[in-house]
Design an enzyme around this catalytic site. Sequence first.
Site, short mmCIF file in Angstrom:
data_model
loop_
_atom_site.label_atom_id
_atom_site.label_comp_id
_atom_site.label_asym_id
_atom_site.label_seq_id
_atom_site.Cartn_x
_atom_site.Cartn_y
_atom_site.Cartn_z
N HIS A 257 75.74 4.41 43.10
CA HIS A 257 74.98 3.74 44.36
C HIS A 257 75.65 4.10 45.61
O HIS A 257 76.74 3.93 45.64
CB HIS A 257 74.64 2.48 44.17
N GLU A 315 67.91 1.44 38.44
CA GLU A 315 67.34 2.48 37.64
C GLU A 315 67.44 2.17 36.06
O GLU A 315 66.51 2.64 35.31
CB GLU A 315 67.27 3.93 37.89
N1 ACO Z 1 77.43 10.17 37.26
C1 ACO Z 1 78.18 11.00 37.19
N2 ACO Z 1 79.12 11.12 38.33
C2 ACO Z 1 78.48 10.47 39.85
C3 ACO Z 1 77.30 9.75 39.49
C4 ACO Z 1 76.83 9.46 38.65
N3 ACO Z 1 75.61 8.67 38.13
N4 ACO Z 1 77.10 9.17 41.01
C5 ACO Z 1 78.25 9.50 41.57
N5 ACO Z 1 79.04 10.31 40.86
C6 ACO Z 1 80.08 11.11 41.47
C7 ACO Z 1 79.92 12.29 42.32
O1 ACO Z 1 79.60 13.44 41.36
C8 ACO Z 1 81.07 12.46 43.01
O2 ACO Z 1 82.20 13.05 42.36
P1 ACO Z 1 83.21 13.96 43.04
O3 ACO Z 1 83.78 13.12 44.34
O4 ACO Z 1 84.22 14.14 42.09
O5 ACO Z 1 82.43 15.12 43.36
C9 ACO Z 1 81.39 11.00 43.25
O6 ACO Z 1 80.87 10.24 42.36
C10 ACO Z 1 80.73 10.34 44.85
O7 ACO Z 1 79.21 10.85 44.66
P2 ACO Z 1 78.69 10.76 45.69
O8 ACO Z 1 77.33 11.85 45.60
O9 ACO Z 1 79.35 10.99 47.13
O10 ACO Z 1 77.74 9.52 46.06
P3 ACO Z 1 76.59 9.21 46.67
O11 ACO Z 1 76.64 8.03 47.40
O12 ACO Z 1 75.86 10.26 47.52
O13 ACO Z 1 75.66 8.98 45.55
C11 ACO Z 1 73.83 8.41 43.91
C12 ACO Z 1 74.72 8.09 44.99
C13 ACO Z 1 72.80 9.55 44.50
C14 ACO Z 1 72.70 7.21 43.67
C15 ACO Z 1 74.59 8.87 42.79
O14 ACO Z 1 75.29 7.95 42.45
C16 ACO Z 1 73.75 9.48 41.74
O15 ACO Z 1 73.30 10.66 41.84
N6 ACO Z 1 73.23 8.73 40.86
C17 ACO Z 1 72.54 9.11 39.50
C18 ACO Z 1 71.14 9.02 39.92
C19 ACO Z 1 70.53 7.70 40.21
O16 ACO Z 1 71.01 6.70 39.26
N7 ACO Z 1 69.70 7.57 41.34
C20 ACO Z 1 69.10 6.21 41.53
C21 ACO Z 1 69.76 5.47 42.56
S1 ACO Z 1 69.14 3.80 42.86
C22 ACO Z 1 67.93 3.93 43.96
O17 ACO Z 1 67.90 4.91 44.81
C23 ACO Z 1 66.80 3.16 43.47
#
Ligand code: ACO
Length: 378
Positions: A257, A315
């Site tokens: 998140h 989610e």
């Molecule tokens: N699975 C695996 N790796 C992940 C995940 C995940 N679910 N989420 C983040 N990471 C990793 C990224 O790849 C990144 O790794 P890196 O630095 O080695 O490249 C690191 O963690 C940081 O990720 P960011 O993209 O900077 O985190 P951000 O704050 O932008 O992402 C997000 C938040 C979009 C929700 C992300 O965690 C994600 O894609 N989750 C999966 C999708 C999801 O569950 N969405 C629903 C969110 S809840 C809502 O909006 C109601």
Amino acid sequence: MSDDPTFKPGLEGVVAAETELSSVDGQKGELIIAGFPLEELAANARFEEVCYLLWHGELPDQPTLKTFRTTMASYRELPAATFSLLAEAAKHGASPMDALRMATGTFDLDVAGESDMVKAKAITARVPPAIATYWRLLNDREVIPPRHDLSRSSNYLYMLTGEVPGPETVRGLETYLNTVSDHGLNASTFAARVIIATESDMVSAVTGAIGALKGPLHGGAPGPALDMVFEIGSADRAETFIREKLDRGERLMGFGHRVYKVRDPRADVLARAAERMYRAEGDMALYELAKHVEATAIRLLDECKPGRNLRTNVEFYTALLLHGIGLDTPIFTPTFAMGRVAGWIGHCFEQQRNGRLIRPESAYIGQKGRQWVPIEQR
Ligand code: ACO
């Protein structure tokens, strides 16, 4: 990348609105909705009460709630144009989220000259009938007209299935809708505020918000989260399955998140609601598998992405709860919109009262000093 020190590509840490609607503390894992801890509101309130709270700042008393519910229910019939549009969308096999986005644009056709409060009620009342109508059209089933004597949630399930749901099921859905009703300046709410801040209208703001909610990085994750649990199928396959996914660089839907660096408090509320639902049905197998998948995912995320604190988000248990309620996966995200619309509209009212045109800046990183070349010389 730009060397402008004020540049924040995802706007993290940037405060762009003041709100009395909800407070998200990502370090403590705390969500407050209009002054109430989520845990207190989610399991007790009816959705229409939360709606009233978000739009008026106070809980309604009994007569006020009754009038509010009756007025909202009176808008459940979809305008004829909405119905025709949904029928046409079904012929093209549009996704339920696309169909909802198109339908929302027509929700104020018959109330165009009315106040924003009337439009707010019409939009909020019509989201569930539009989803249910579309889902039945898409599946070649006869459309079920709305009932005005049922609550908004109960009528939604009735229009989907033709059966009036039991109180446990309605409570499960209301708990879900309350849980997702508002959540700070998330992407779809921000989209709604940007649109209304230009002095555009409610329908445009909600339509834009639906577009933002659709993406898997925001509201589109619960379907894929459940698919993952089903694909894993049994606890002994979880470790290999998840490890391979992470090794391929894929993201695990339902985890991570932007704001929460601890477990999303909404996940706890929904996990409890899901557990109650599955226990009442007497089949805990899927719930227990999901718990195992969750624990394995967190352990492997910690191993593969050390220091990132990727935890369960809303989610993951949304998927489990909505599946337990009997909803089909493709309408999970539209059902999210059914709850979040209360917050979008609350934010629109707030932005109209206090807001200012939202207009950030961009850092130009393109070329300069280019010379125009006539087309025949290129
Ligand atoms: N699975 C695996 N790796 C992940 C995940 C995940 N679910 N989420 C983040 N990471 C990793 C990224 O790849 C990144 O790794 P890196 O630095 O080695 O490249 C690191 O963690 C940081 O990720 P960011 O993209 O900077 O985190 P951000 O704050 O932008 O992402 C997000 C938040 C979009 C929700 C992300 O965690 C994600 O894609 N989750 C999966 C999708 C999801 O569950 N969405 C629903 C969110 S809840 C809502 O909006 C109601």
